[in-house]
Write an enzyme that holds these catalytic residues in place. Structure first.
Site, PDB file in Angstrom:
ATOM      1  N   LYS A  10       0.642   6.800   4.222  1.00 45.47           N
ATOM      2  CA  LYS A  10       0.291   6.620   2.806  1.00 45.47           C
ATOM      3  C   LYS A  10      -1.215   6.705   2.589  1.00 45.47           C
ATOM      4  O   LYS A  10      -1.695   6.590   1.473  1.00 45.47           O
ATOM      5  CB  LYS A  10       0.803   5.272   2.294  1.00 45.47           C
ATOM      6  CG  LYS A  10       2.340   5.168   2.237  1.00 45.47           C
ATOM      7  CD  LYS A  10       2.756   3.815   1.727  1.00 45.47           C
ATOM      8  CE  LYS A  10       4.190   3.456   2.050  1.00 45.47           C
ATOM      9  NZ  LYS A  10       5.163   4.036   1.142  1.00 45.47           N
ATOM     10  N   HIS A  48       8.972  -5.434  -1.568  1.00 42.62           N
ATOM     11  CA  HIS A  48       9.695  -4.294  -0.982  1.00 42.62           C
ATOM     12  C   HIS A  48      10.702  -4.869   0.028  1.00 42.62           C
ATOM     13  O   HIS A  48      10.438  -5.895   0.650  1.00 42.62           O
ATOM     14  CB  HIS A  48       8.658  -3.424  -0.273  1.00 42.62           C
ATOM     15  CG  HIS A  48       9.144  -2.092   0.193  1.00 42.62           C
ATOM     16  ND1 HIS A  48       9.906  -1.938   1.325  1.00 42.62           N
ATOM     17  CD2 HIS A  48       8.960  -0.849  -0.310  1.00 42.62           C
ATOM     18  CE1 HIS A  48      10.163  -0.648   1.505  1.00 42.62           C
ATOM     19  NE2 HIS A  48       9.604   0.033   0.521  1.00 42.62           N
ATOM     20  N   CYS A  78      13.170   0.516  -3.220  1.00 44.29           N
ATOM     21  CA  CYS A  78      13.363  -0.534  -2.204  1.00 44.29           C
ATOM     22  C   CYS A  78      12.965  -1.908  -2.733  1.00 44.29           C
ATOM     23  O   CYS A  78      12.437  -2.742  -1.979  1.00 44.29           O
ATOM     24  CB  CYS A  78      12.582  -0.233  -0.922  1.00 44.29           C
ATOM     25  SG  CYS A  78      13.116   1.267  -0.110  1.00 44.29           S
ATOM     26  N   GLN A 116       0.496  -0.526   0.122  1.00 42.79           N
ATOM     27  CA  GLN A 116      -0.067   0.124  -1.068  1.00 42.79           C
ATOM     28  C   GLN A 116      -1.546  -0.171  -1.277  1.00 42.79           C
ATOM     29  O   GLN A 116      -2.210   0.543  -2.034  1.00 42.79           O
ATOM     30  CB  GLN A 116       0.716  -0.297  -2.322  1.00 42.79           C
ATOM     31  CG  GLN A 116       2.173   0.114  -2.325  1.00 42.79           C
ATOM     32  CD  GLN A 116       2.367   1.631  -2.286  1.00 42.79           C
ATOM     33  OE1 GLN A 116       1.472   2.413  -2.636  1.00 42.79           O
ATOM     34  NE2 GLN A 116       3.529   2.070  -1.844  1.00 42.79           N
ATOM     35  N   ASP A 139       1.492  -7.478   3.084  1.00 38.94           N
ATOM     36  CA  ASP A 139       2.031  -6.128   3.177  1.00 38.94           C
ATOM     37  C   ASP A 139       1.016  -5.236   2.462  1.00 38.94           C
ATOM     38  O   ASP A 139       0.931  -5.221   1.239  1.00 38.94           O
ATOM     39  CB  ASP A 139       3.412  -6.110   2.508  1.00 38.94           C
ATOM     40  CG  ASP A 139       3.946  -4.702   2.320  1.00 38.94           C
ATOM     41  OD1 ASP A 139       3.205  -3.734   2.564  1.00 38.94           O
ATOM     42  OD2 ASP A 139       5.110  -4.581   1.902  1.00 38.94           O
TER      43      ASP A 139
HETATM   44  N1  PMP Z   1       5.877  -2.192   1.527  1.00 41.12           N
HETATM   45  C1  PMP Z   1       5.517  -1.544   0.412  1.00 41.12           C
HETATM   46  C2  PMP Z   1       4.858  -2.315  -0.706  1.00 41.12           C
HETATM   47  C3  PMP Z   1       5.741  -0.168   0.308  1.00 41.12           C
HETATM   48  O1  PMP Z   1       5.401   0.473  -0.802  1.00 41.12           O
HETATM   49  C4  PMP Z   1       6.338   0.515   1.393  1.00 41.12           C
HETATM   50  C5  PMP Z   1       6.611   2.005   1.312  1.00 41.12           C
HETATM   51  N2  PMP Z   1       7.354   2.391   0.211  1.00 41.12           N
HETATM   52  C6  PMP Z   1       6.698  -0.216   2.526  1.00 41.12           C
HETATM   53  C7  PMP Z   1       6.439  -1.558   2.561  1.00 41.12           C
HETATM   54  C8  PMP Z   1       7.339   0.425   3.711  1.00 41.12           C
HETATM   55  O2  PMP Z   1       6.505   1.384   4.276  1.00 41.12           O
HETATM   56  P1  PMP Z   1       7.059   2.259   5.491  1.00 41.12           P
HETATM   57  O3  PMP Z   1       8.284   2.947   4.969  1.00 41.12           O
HETATM   58  O4  PMP Z   1       5.954   3.218   5.786  1.00 41.12           O
HETATM   59  O5  PMP Z   1       7.382   1.343   6.598  1.00 41.12           O
END
Ligand code: PMP
Length: 411
Positions: A225, A122, A365, A202, A199
């Site tokens: 999440k 991401h 992203c 998920q 990270d």
């Molecule tokens: N890393 C991963 C793997 C994600 O799926 C996400 C959320 N889409 C993020 C980071 C970023 O999360 P946040 O927008 O809550 O900071």
């Protein structure tokens, strides 16, 4: 036996309709819905306890402080941290990774050092490292993803080497659903004297995770999440790392003593939580963890494995649908990315929305991963504990509708 219908009654939003159809919410990788107990925790806090924490000597301040710190202890226990002092509250995963980058990485990296990521990260686990690499002269290298959607571990063994200072990797991909072999990567990193940051955006909401067992050095995740409110996230870091780190933000709450021209710091985690924290949302995150634990993370994982298997079968039976990610259900979570004929995923999502089904379309992203997959975007359905096989059927019906509407363009 896990009773999904019973669980659904705890989520008021699942009663609503969209375009005159029952809502089918399959965008859980973006954010989850909230059980009533989490919403109630927020309301209860503001109606009965609201006060600033840590400094007040009155009943409300003491109660608010106790609830805030109890939530920290709950988070620590939930992820298997050795102490609540290893839990820093931030806004979200993104801020947690940036905090690790701006404190630990900024102080540690030297020109020529390497930060190892993967092709599937991401942007939140890429751009912070790019910023810090620019300032320190470190270099970023990526472990490739195979055509089956898993990490190329032979390449990982080559890439993680003597120059590696950090391996920064998503525990579970938000596009492919792949759950990476973290223990092996941790062993590889530690054998080279490198640190590993997970990270967990998920993974923490969907899998049982124990940081002591994984032996990761940092872990970042978001409350929103995992049934919690927006605006609260967590950076876990081993206490021995936190002890030697300079703070990122200065201000109230993070000091020991202050003079006009200098100051000394409080211990972690306060050292990294300058200013009034997000008290209400942290307490509500504690309520979200209570809810998840009342169901059990193993039960949630098993439910999502069943649902993902059902979805992979249902979608692969629709001619022209191309699925991404590993076939082995043990290696993936409840995220199913797909392409429907030649129809752009945004059009797929728009048509499916008309049927009441919320999915996501875009690059998620993950632009480097989209280039690797050779697509501009994907459509993505993602599941949680309240989803039903009947909702997967609704998605499959809606995709057949996409095919009817776009019959002339290869759908
Ligand atoms: N890393 C991963 C793997 C994600 O799926 C996400 C959320 N889409 C993020 C980071 C970023 O999360 P946040 O927008 O809550 O900071």
């Amino acid at each position: 036996m896990f009773d999904v219908q019973r669980v659904r009654q705890d989520f008021p939003i699942l009663q609503r309709q969209v375009h005159g159809k029952p809502l089918v919410y399959l965008d859980n990788a973006a954010t989850s819905q909230k059980p009533r107990s989490v919403v109630d925790a927020l309301v209860r806090y503001y109606e009965t306890t609201n006060a600033n924490i840590h400094r007040g000597i009155h009943v409300l301040a003491e109660e608010a402080t106790a609830q805030y710190e109890a939530a920290r202890a709950k988070v620590a226990r939930f992820i298997g941290a050795r102490s609540p002092g290893e839990i820093i509250f931030v806004r979200n995963t993104t801020e947690a990774i940036n905090l690790a980058a701006r404190t630990w990485a900024q102080a540690t990296l030297r020109p020529g050092d390497e930060i190892v990521v993967t092709e599937a990260e991401h942007h939140s686990n890429l751009v912070p490292w790019q910023l810090v690499a620019r300032q320190t002269g470190a270099r970023i290298r990526a472990i490739p993803i195979t055509d089956d959607g898993v990490l190329d571990m032979d390449a990982a063994r080559q890439i993680i080497g003597d120059q590696t200072r950090l391996v920064a990797i998503a525990h579970m991909s938000n596009v492919l659903g792949t759950i990476h072999p973290i223990k092996e990567l941790t062993r590889l990193a530690h054998a080279r004297g490198a640190r590993i940051l997970l990270d967990g955006a998920q993974s923490i909401p969907h899998l049982p995770v124990d940081v002591s067992d994984l032996d990761c050095d940092f872990l970042a995740f978001s409350g929103h999440k995992m049934l919690g409110p927006t605006g609260v996230g967590v950076l876990y870091a081993k206490s021995e790392l936190l002890a030697s780190l300079e703070p990122l933000y200065g201000g109230g709450g993070m000091i020991r003593e202050v003079w006009i021209d200098e100051a000394t710091w409080a211990e972690a985690p306060e050292r990294f939580e300058a200013g009034t924290p997000n008290v209400a949302d942290v307490i509500a995150l504690g309520a979200a963890i209570d809810y998840l634990e009342s169901i059990g993370m193993d039960t949630i994982r098993e439910h999502e494995i069943r649902l993902t298997g059902y979805a992979l079968d249902a979608l692969s039976n629709i001619p022209g649908v191309r699925l991404f990610g590993p076939a082995d259900l043990q290696q993936r979570g409840g995220v199913v990315s797909f392409y429907c004929g030649d129809v752009h995923p945004h059009d797929v999502s728009t048509v499916v929305d008309q049927e009441g089904v919320a999915i996501r379309a875009g690059h998620h992203c993950c632009q480097p991963l989209m280039r690797r997959l050779g697509v501009p975007a994907t459509a993505r359905a993602s599941f949680y504990l309240y989803n039903l096989p009947e909702e997967v059927d609704a998605l499959a019906r809606a995709l057949n509708r996409v095919k009817e509407i776009f019959a002339g363009v290869g759908a």
